[in-house]
Design an enzyme around this catalytic site. Structure first.
Site, PDB file in Angstrom:
ATOM      1  N   MET A 192    -116.410 -13.334 -29.371  1.00 36.78           N
ATOM      2  CA  MET A 192    -115.329 -13.805 -30.236  1.00 36.78           C
ATOM      3  C   MET A 192    -115.397 -15.327 -30.448  1.00 36.78           C
ATOM      4  SD  MET A 192    -111.216 -13.329 -29.822  1.00 36.78           S
ATOM      5  CE  MET A 192    -111.228 -11.564 -29.758  1.00 36.78           C
TER       6      MET A 192
ATOM      7  N   LYS B  93    -111.801 -18.715 -56.605  1.00 39.14           N
ATOM      8  CA  LYS B  93    -110.967 -17.696 -55.947  1.00 39.14           C
ATOM      9  C   LYS B  93    -111.232 -17.697 -54.437  1.00 39.14           C
ATOM     10  CE  LYS B  93    -114.456 -14.213 -56.991  1.00 39.14           C
ATOM     11  NZ  LYS B  93    -114.810 -13.072 -57.857  1.00 39.14           N
TER      12      LYS B  93
ATOM     13  N   TYR C 157    -122.270  -9.268 -24.109  1.00 34.62           N
ATOM     14  CA  TYR C 157    -121.571  -7.975 -24.077  1.00 34.62           C
ATOM     15  C   TYR C 157    -122.516  -6.816 -24.311  1.00 34.62           C
ATOM     16  CZ  TYR C 157    -116.913 -10.055 -24.144  1.00 34.62           C
ATOM     17  OH  TYR C 157    -115.780 -10.737 -23.825  1.00 34.62           O
TER      18      TYR C 157
ATOM     19  N   ARG D 110    -115.934  -0.512 -62.763  1.00 35.55           N
ATOM     20  CA  ARG D 110    -114.808  -0.981 -61.959  1.00 35.55           C
ATOM     21  C   ARG D 110    -113.632  -1.223 -62.898  1.00 35.55           C
ATOM     22  NH1 ARG D 110    -115.875  -6.296 -58.404  1.00 35.55           N
ATOM     23  NH2 ARG D 110    -115.631  -7.186 -60.464  1.00 35.55           N
TER      24      ARG D 110
HETATM   25  C1  PLP Z   1    -115.999 -13.642 -58.537  1.00 41.35           C
HETATM   26  C2  PLP Z   1    -116.311 -13.491 -59.953  1.00 41.35           C
HETATM   27  C3  PLP Z   1    -117.273 -14.317 -60.565  1.00 41.35           C
HETATM   28  C4  PLP Z   1    -118.139 -15.283 -59.783  1.00 41.35           C
HETATM   29  O1  PLP Z   1    -119.188 -14.578 -59.188  1.00 41.35           O
HETATM   30  P1  PLP Z   1    -120.398 -15.315 -58.430  1.00 41.35           P
HETATM   31  O2  PLP Z   1    -121.338 -14.213 -58.138  1.00 41.35           O
HETATM   32  O3  PLP Z   1    -119.816 -15.932 -57.213  1.00 41.35           O
HETATM   33  O4  PLP Z   1    -120.948 -16.327 -59.365  1.00 41.35           O
HETATM   34  C5  PLP Z   1    -117.430 -14.221 -61.934  1.00 41.35           C
HETATM   35  N1  PLP Z   1    -116.711 -13.338 -62.663  1.00 41.35           N
HETATM   36  C6  PLP Z   1    -115.808 -12.515 -62.103  1.00 41.35           C
HETATM   37  C7  PLP Z   1    -115.057 -11.550 -62.960  1.00 41.35           C
HETATM   38  C8  PLP Z   1    -115.579 -12.552 -60.742  1.00 41.35           C
HETATM   39  O5  PLP Z   1    -114.695 -11.728 -60.192  1.00 41.35           O
END
Ligand code: PLP
Length: 376
Positions: free
Chosen positions: A307, A39, A259, A135
């Site tokens: 930046m 992702k 800065y 969640r």
């Molecule tokens: C992003 C995600 C993972 C992967 O998590 P990592 O900590 O990067 O291994 C696994 N399961 C779900 C549901 C996620 O959203």
């Protein structure tokens, strides 16, 4: 060419880390498979390139949404692709069928949509339990009823029993154990494969490994644990973020740098300027002293990150010259250390990467795989 800031991606390292995840997964009772989490553009490593690099070995890929999934199908990826948040609207269902996507089901509105819009193709669903993350997912009380509803749909081929850890990266794993116990109790007797582990769970919670494990960060060669952990020796960082020194000058003691004049030299100081800044994703909140790796040594970041540039103290490295490379993170400098210096986590540093051209090393990376039709 032009600005020297670059993210170099080592795809052989990615394959190496995938094999580590496979070895860990194979040690589960379920002889588990590894779903590579790609992702957010594979945590900025390039989802298409990473999926193609893993195409001959990965059991599946996981993404956050259908747009990310379609990108992988367009590149010729044939493995199962899982939508980790499921679908957001019923209008996605036709494509989920057409492109043979797996989807998480975490809420009743998704079940209602499936009932109202039956799919033409068999689909595998991942039914998510909220076992203590607070969640998404069905509560343990609702879970069996949801399973029963899905199991009654003719086009539902398999239901994977799934949950997600809140604290698997902590050394005291009480909460994770409670989640696992809750999950095991509530799914007792239900048929189907199981999936609980993210990277930290896969490494630290052997008893939670299931038929499917879902590591993300680990595949990119980054330890999921904020504290030192043995797994680091086995992983190879996939990304190196680097740039070059574009200015060096000597300034007297008592001079402000950057800065807000937040940092004042304590001694006559050689200040080096590196062409990378927060617009590239380097964290603006990195504290003075956060390490930068130059010519085989660590030097401290000093002054506020701008930046497009940041400043380092080169006083103790008199040989460094304009044009020398500066590594912001990579094999020589774990991104976890930079994250600690910036009060954040490596996930966020990776995902924030921006503007920097990405170069691939290792395997040749075709733009897409040859494929005739999508079939799994
Ligand atoms: C992003 C995600 C993972 C992967 O998590 P990592 O900590 O990067 O291994 C696994 N399961 C779900 C549901 C996620 O959203």
């Amino acid at each position: 060419m032009g600005r020297p800031a670059t993210a170099t991606i080592n795809l052989d390292a990615l394959r190496h880390n995938y094999r580590i995840a496979q070895q860990l997964s194979a040690r589960s009772t379920g002889n588990g498979q590894v779903m590579a989490v790609v992702k957010a553009d594979a945590y900025s490593h390039g989802a298409t390139a990473c999926a193609i690099a893993l195409a001959d070995m990965a059991s599946g890929f996981a993404v956050a949404c259908i747009e990310e999934a379609l990108e992988l199908r367009a590149a010729g990826i044939k493995q199962p692709i899982l939508l980790l948040e499921g679908f957001f609207e019923p209008s996605e269902l036709a494509m989920i069928g057409q492109y043979r996507l797996d989807t998480v089901i975490h809420h009743q509105y998704q079940i209602d949509a499936l009932v109202a819009h039956p799919l033409d193709h068999p689909v595998r669903l991942w039914l998510k339990m909220d076992s203590g993350m607070g969640r998404v997912g069905f509560t343990p009380d609702e879970y069996r009823r949801a399973w029963g509803q899905l199991n009654g749909l003719s086009f539902v081929k398999d239901i994977v029993l799934m949950s997600h850890f809140a604290c698997a990266d902590e050394s005291d794993n009480d909460h994770a154990q409670q989640q696992l116990t809750m999950f095991n109790t509530c799914t007792h007797g239900l048929p189907g494969e199981r999936s609980f582990c993210n990277s930290a769970g896969l490494v630290a919670l052997k008893e939670a490994r299931g038929e499917w494990n879902r590591p993300g960060l680990l595949l990119y060669g980054v330890s999921p644990f904020p504290k030192a952990h043995g797994i680091e020796q086995n992983l190879k960082p996939v990304m190196e973020l680097s740039s070059a020194i574009i200015s060096i000058k000597e300034i007297p003691a008592g001079s402000p740098v950057g800065y807000g004049s937040q940092w004042i030299t304590q001694r006559p100081t050689r200040i080096g300027v590196v062409a990378i800044g927060y617009a590239d994703g380097y964290p603006r909140h990195a504290a003075n002293g956060t390490p930068v790796f130059i010519n085989g040594c660590r030097v401290p970041l000093v002054g506020r990150v701008s930046m497009d540039m940041l400043t380092v103290d080169l006083t103790d490295l008199p040989d460094v010259q304009i044009g020398d490379r500066a590594i912001l993170w990579g094999e020589e400098l774990p991104i976890n250390e930079v994250a600690q210096g910036a009060g954040t986590i490596p996930y966020q540093l990776l995902c924030n990467l921006n503007r920097v051209p990405v170069q691939y090393h290792g395997l040749p990376v075709p733009d897409r795989l040859d494929f005739d039709e999508v079939g799994i």
